[in-house]
Design an enzyme around this catalytic site. Structure first.
Site, PDB file in Angstrom:
ATOM      1  N   HIS A  50       0.850  -1.195   0.000  1.00  0.00           N
ATOM      2  CA  HIS A  50       0.000   0.000   0.000  1.00  0.00           C
ATOM      3  C   HIS A  50       0.885   1.245   0.000  1.00  0.00           C
ATOM      4  CE1 HIS A  50      -3.957  -1.850   1.584  1.00  0.00           C
ATOM      5  NE2 HIS A  50      -3.191  -2.818   1.098  1.00  0.00           N
ATOM      6  N   GLU A  52       0.560   4.033   1.525  1.00  0.00           N
ATOM      7  CA  GLU A  52       0.782   4.590   2.862  1.00  0.00           C
ATOM      8  C   GLU A  52       1.945   3.888   3.567  1.00  0.00           C
ATOM      9  OE1 GLU A  52      -3.780   4.663   2.230  1.00  0.00           O
ATOM     10  OE2 GLU A  52      -2.095   3.407   1.650  1.00  0.00           O
ATOM     11  N   CYS A  80      -7.109   2.435   4.393  1.00  0.00           N
ATOM     12  CA  CYS A  80      -7.840   1.257   4.848  1.00  0.00           C
ATOM     13  C   CYS A  80      -7.539   1.007   6.327  1.00  0.00           C
ATOM     14  CB  CYS A  80      -7.436   0.032   4.008  1.00  0.00           C
ATOM     15  SG  CYS A  80      -5.746  -0.528   4.293  1.00  0.00           S
ATOM     16  N   CYS A  83      -3.780   0.176   7.070  1.00  0.00           N
ATOM     17  CA  CYS A  83      -2.937   1.372   7.009  1.00  0.00           C
ATOM     18  C   CYS A  83      -3.238   2.317   8.171  1.00  0.00           C
ATOM     19  CB  CYS A  83      -3.111   2.079   5.671  1.00  0.00           C
ATOM     20  SG  CYS A  83      -2.427   1.141   4.293  1.00  0.00           S
TER      21      CYS A  83
END
Length: 134
Positions: A50, A52, A80, A83
């Protein structure tokens, strides 16, 4: 603030061009971008690819500390749950995002300052998911 979100959008475009979910992130400390990243989960076959998490790892390396106190994150899509937990753990101060994921409990701040960019990003993400269905 707009310039940081513009940079996050540019990162999302990189992901889009690589057929990844178009999410881009920048992390800022003392009005300076210290890291940026985009999703690469599909290409790397990595569940934690991801944007992030990648941006956090880069920032930690740059600052030589896992604590990202006094840092802000600008991300194109609301983080999400996975994260969100990592963001809290590394102590990022504020998280701003363009588009929400319709979660019932908003922990971070949706931007109201990038309306034109928000529309552009919404079209990008809509195109991405439309192309997946086609």
């Amino acid at each position: 603030m707009n310039e940081y979100m513009e940079q996050a959008y540019k990162e999302a475009l990189k992901a889009y061009k690589k057929k990844e979910i178009p999410v881009g992130v920048v992390i800022v400390k003392n009005n300076k971008i210290i890291s940026k990243a985009y999703n690469d989960r599909q290409k790397k076959c990595n569940v934690i690819g991801h944007a992030e998490i990648k941006a956090i790892q880069k920032a930690e390396k740059k600052l030589k500390d896992w604590r990202l106190n006094d840092c802000d994150m600008y991300v194109t899509l609301e983080p999400c749950k996975m994260c969100e937990m990592i963001i809290k753990e590394c102590r990022i101060d504020k998280v701003y995002y363009l588009i929400n994921q319709n979660k019932s409990n908003h922990v971070f701040t949706q931007t109201n300052f990038c309306k034109g960019l928000k529309l552009k990003y919404q079209k990008l993400i809509d195109n991405f998911f439309k192309n997946l269905r086609d």
